[in-house]
Write a protein that holds these residues in place. Structure first.
Motif, PDB file in Angstrom:
ATOM      1  N   ALA A  19     -35.118   2.536 -13.810  1.00 42.20           N
ATOM      2  CA  ALA A  19     -35.726   1.296 -14.302  1.00 42.20           C
ATOM      3  C   ALA A  19     -35.227   0.960 -15.698  1.00 42.20           C
ATOM      4  O   ALA A  19     -34.882  -0.195 -16.001  1.00 42.20           O
ATOM      5  N   THR A  20     -35.158   1.968 -16.560  1.00 37.86           N
ATOM      6  CA  THR A  20     -34.678   1.746 -17.921  1.00 37.86           C
ATOM      7  C   THR A  20     -33.212   1.329 -17.921  1.00 37.86           C
ATOM      8  O   THR A  20     -32.801   0.454 -18.693  1.00 37.86           O
ATOM      9  N   GLU A  21     -32.420   1.931 -17.036  1.00 39.17           N
ATOM     10  CA  GLU A  21     -31.021   1.509 -16.933  1.00 39.17           C
ATOM     11  C   GLU A  21     -30.925   0.063 -16.466  1.00 39.17           C
ATOM     12  O   GLU A  21     -30.072  -0.705 -16.929  1.00 39.17           O
ATOM     13  N   GLU A  22     -31.819  -0.340 -15.542  1.00 41.96           N
ATOM     14  CA  GLU A  22     -31.800  -1.729 -15.070  1.00 41.96           C
ATOM     15  C   GLU A  22     -32.131  -2.699 -16.211  1.00 41.96           C
ATOM     16  O   GLU A  22     -31.566  -3.806 -16.270  1.00 41.96           O
ATOM     17  N   PHE A  23     -33.025  -2.300 -17.115  1.00 50.14           N
ATOM     18  CA  PHE A  23     -33.281  -3.152 -18.284  1.00 50.14           C
ATOM     19  C   PHE A  23     -32.012  -3.281 -19.131  1.00 50.14           C
ATOM     20  O   PHE A  23     -31.734  -4.344 -19.697  1.00 50.14           O
ATOM     21  N   SER A  24     -31.241  -2.207 -19.219  1.00 47.46           N
ATOM     22  CA  SER A  24     -29.991  -2.280 -19.974  1.00 47.46           C
ATOM     23  C   SER A  24     -28.977  -3.171 -19.263  1.00 47.46           C
ATOM     24  O   SER A  24     -28.171  -3.851 -19.909  1.00 47.46           O
ATOM     25  N   HIS A  25     -29.022  -3.195 -17.941  1.00 47.15           N
ATOM     26  CA  HIS A  25     -28.145  -4.095 -17.185  1.00 47.15           C
ATOM     27  C   HIS A  25     -28.570  -5.548 -17.378  1.00 47.15           C
ATOM     28  O   HIS A  25     -27.729  -6.448 -17.436  1.00 47.15           O
ATOM     29  N   LEU A  26     -29.879  -5.762 -17.465  1.00 44.32           N
ATOM     30  CA  LEU A  26     -30.379  -7.106 -17.761  1.00 44.32           C
ATOM     31  C   LEU A  26     -29.826  -7.579 -19.097  1.00 44.32           C
ATOM     32  O   LEU A  26     -29.449  -8.751 -19.260  1.00 44.32           O
ATOM     33  N   GLU A  27     -29.757  -6.661 -20.056  1.00 41.34           N
ATOM     34  CA  GLU A  27     -29.202  -6.995 -21.362  1.00 41.34           C
ATOM     35  C   GLU A  27     -27.722  -7.370 -21.250  1.00 41.34           C
ATOM     36  O   GLU A  27     -27.258  -8.311 -21.904  1.00 41.34           O
ATOM     37  N   MET A  28     -26.979  -6.673 -20.406  1.00 42.65           N
ATOM     38  CA  MET A  28     -25.560  -6.984 -20.227  1.00 42.65           C
ATOM     39  C   MET A  28     -25.373  -8.351 -19.585  1.00 42.65           C
ATOM     40  O   MET A  28     -24.522  -9.143 -20.010  1.00 42.65           O
ATOM     41  N   ILE A  29     -26.173  -8.650 -18.564  1.00 42.79           N
ATOM     42  CA  ILE A  29     -26.096  -9.972 -17.930  1.00 42.79           C
ATOM     43  C   ILE A  29     -26.499 -11.055 -18.925  1.00 42.79           C
ATOM     44  O   ILE A  29     -25.869 -12.118 -19.018  1.00 42.79           O
ATOM     45  N   GLY A  30     -27.552 -10.792 -19.708  1.00 41.57           N
ATOM     46  CA  GLY A  30     -27.970 -11.763 -20.718  1.00 41.57           C
ATOM     47  C   GLY A  30     -26.881 -12.016 -21.742  1.00 41.57           C
ATOM     48  O   GLY A  30     -26.659 -13.161 -22.164  1.00 41.57           O
ATOM     49  N   LYS A  31     -26.181 -10.952 -22.144  1.00 43.28           N
ATOM     50  CA  LYS A  31     -25.075 -11.102 -23.092  1.00 43.28           C
ATOM     51  C   LYS A  31     -23.949 -11.929 -22.493  1.00 43.28           C
ATOM     52  O   LYS A  31     -23.373 -12.799 -23.160  1.00 43.28           O
ATOM     53  N   LEU A  32     -23.623 -11.670 -21.230  1.00 45.10           N
ATOM     54  CA  LEU A  32     -22.589 -12.470 -20.559  1.00 45.10           C
ATOM     55  C   LEU A  32     -22.963 -13.944 -20.534  1.00 45.10           C
ATOM     56  O   LEU A  32     -22.131 -14.818 -20.819  1.00 45.10           O
ATOM     57  N   ILE A  33     -24.210 -14.236 -20.185  1.00 45.81           N
ATOM     58  CA  ILE A  33     -24.663 -15.632 -20.121  1.00 45.81           C
ATOM     59  C   ILE A  33     -24.608 -16.272 -21.499  1.00 45.81           C
ATOM     60  O   ILE A  33     -24.175 -17.424 -21.661  1.00 45.81           O
ATOM     61  N   GLU A  34     -25.030 -15.534 -22.512  1.00 41.03           N
ATOM     62  CA  GLU A  34     -24.979 -16.035 -23.884  1.00 41.03           C
ATOM     63  C   GLU A  34     -23.540 -16.368 -24.293  1.00 41.03           C
ATOM     64  O   GLU A  34     -23.267 -17.438 -24.862  1.00 41.03           O
TER      65      GLU A  34
END
Length: 230
Positions: free
Chosen positions: A63-78
Motif C-alpha cells: 500500500a505504501t509503495e502504491e502511494f509512492s506510485h501515485l506520487e510518480m503519476i502525479g509528477k508525470l501529470i504535473e
C-alpha cells in the motif's frame, strides 16, 4: 505514523516535452478505478482485516509503495501540463478548467469514488480481489505505454507496470501460504450437492466445447439441463 521523503521511489521521472492531452490519459492512473490511489487505499484498509502479522505487513508495504506510485503519476501529470496553459492542446483538456497538475478525476473527468475499492470480510477474498486489481492496472498501463509520447514517460510507465506484476506475485504467494491459491472454497458454510455440476447452457446446435473447467474429475457435465434433472 507516516513520513514523506521528498524524493521519488526508485525511478527519476523525466519527459521530453509537455503533452497535456497525454496528461489527461494519465489521470486514469491517478483518480481512476484502476489507479494507484484506489490500490493504495484498498490494500491499506485490507491490512486491518487480518491477524496474520506477515500478511498485514505485506499489505501495508505494498500500500505504501502504491502511494509512492501515485506520487510518480502525479509528477508525470504535473510535468506534462507545466507551462502550456496558453496552448490549444491545454485548452482542449480537463486542465483548462481544473488547472495544471493531477486531480481526483479519471481521464474522462469522472470524480474518484470509494466504490472503486474492493475489500471486506475475508482475507482470501481480499487477496483475490487484489490480483484482479493488479490485472486491471497492468492493462491500463499497457495502453498508456503504447500511447506514450516520449521515451522518458514510457520508461516510467514500464517501471510502474513491472511493479504491478511484482505485487501480483506477492498476493499469489500469500494465498498459496494459506493453501488457498487454487482452492475455490474459503467460507464457513458448506456448499450443497450441486457444487460439482457444470450446466451446458450455451448450446445452439454446434459442437459443445469441453475443457478442464467441465470435463475433469472435479465436475459432472450436464449436457442437457432441461432433460436431466438434478
Amino acid at each position: 505514523m507516516f513520513f514523506h521523503k521528498k524524493e521519488l521511489i526508485n525511478k527519476e521521472v523525466k519527459i521530453d516535452e509537455p503533452n497535456p492531452r497525454f496528461a489527461q490519459l494519465l489521470l486514469e492512473q491517478f483518480g481512476g478505478a484502476t489507479g494507484e490511489l484506489s490500490a493504495a487505499l484498498q490494500y491499506w484498509v485490507q491490512s486491518f482485516h487480518t491477524e496474520d502479522a506477515g500478511i498485514k505487513d505485506m499489505l501495508q508495504d505494498i500500500a505504501t509503495e502504491e502511494f509512492s506510485h501515485l506520487e510518480m503519476i502525479g509528477k508525470l501529470i504535473e510535468m506534462h501540463t507545466d507551462n502550456v496553459d496558453q496552448t490549444d492542446a491545454f485548452k482542449s483538456t480537463l486542465f483548462a478548467v481544473r488547472g495544471k497538475g493531477p486531480h481526483f478525476l479519471d481521464s474522462q473527468g469522472s470524480a474518484w469514488t470509494a466504490t472503486y475499492l474492493n475489500e471486506g470480510g475475508s482475507m482470501v477474498r481480499d487477496l483475490r480481489a487484489n490480483i484482479a486489481a493488479e490485472a486491471g492496472a497492468r492493462t491500463t498501463y499497457e495502453s498508456l505505454i503504447q500511447l506514450a509520447p516520449d521515451q522518458g514517460t514510457k520508461q516510467t510507465l514500464v517501471h510502474l507496470l513491472t511493479r504491478e506484476i511484482s505485487h501480483t506475485k506477492m498476493f499469489m504467494k500469500a494465498l498459496d501460504s494459506m493453501g488457498k491459491l487454487t482452492e475455490p472454497f474459503f467460507g464457513n458454510i458448506q456448499p450443497d450437492s450441486t457444487v460439482d455440476l457444470y450446466y451446458n447452457l450455451s448450446s445452439n446446435g454446434a459442437k459443445d466445447e469441453r475443457g478442464p473447467w467441465n470435463s475433469d474429475e472435479d465436475f459432472r457435465y450436464i449436457a442437457d439441463p432441461m432433460k436431466e434433472k438434478v
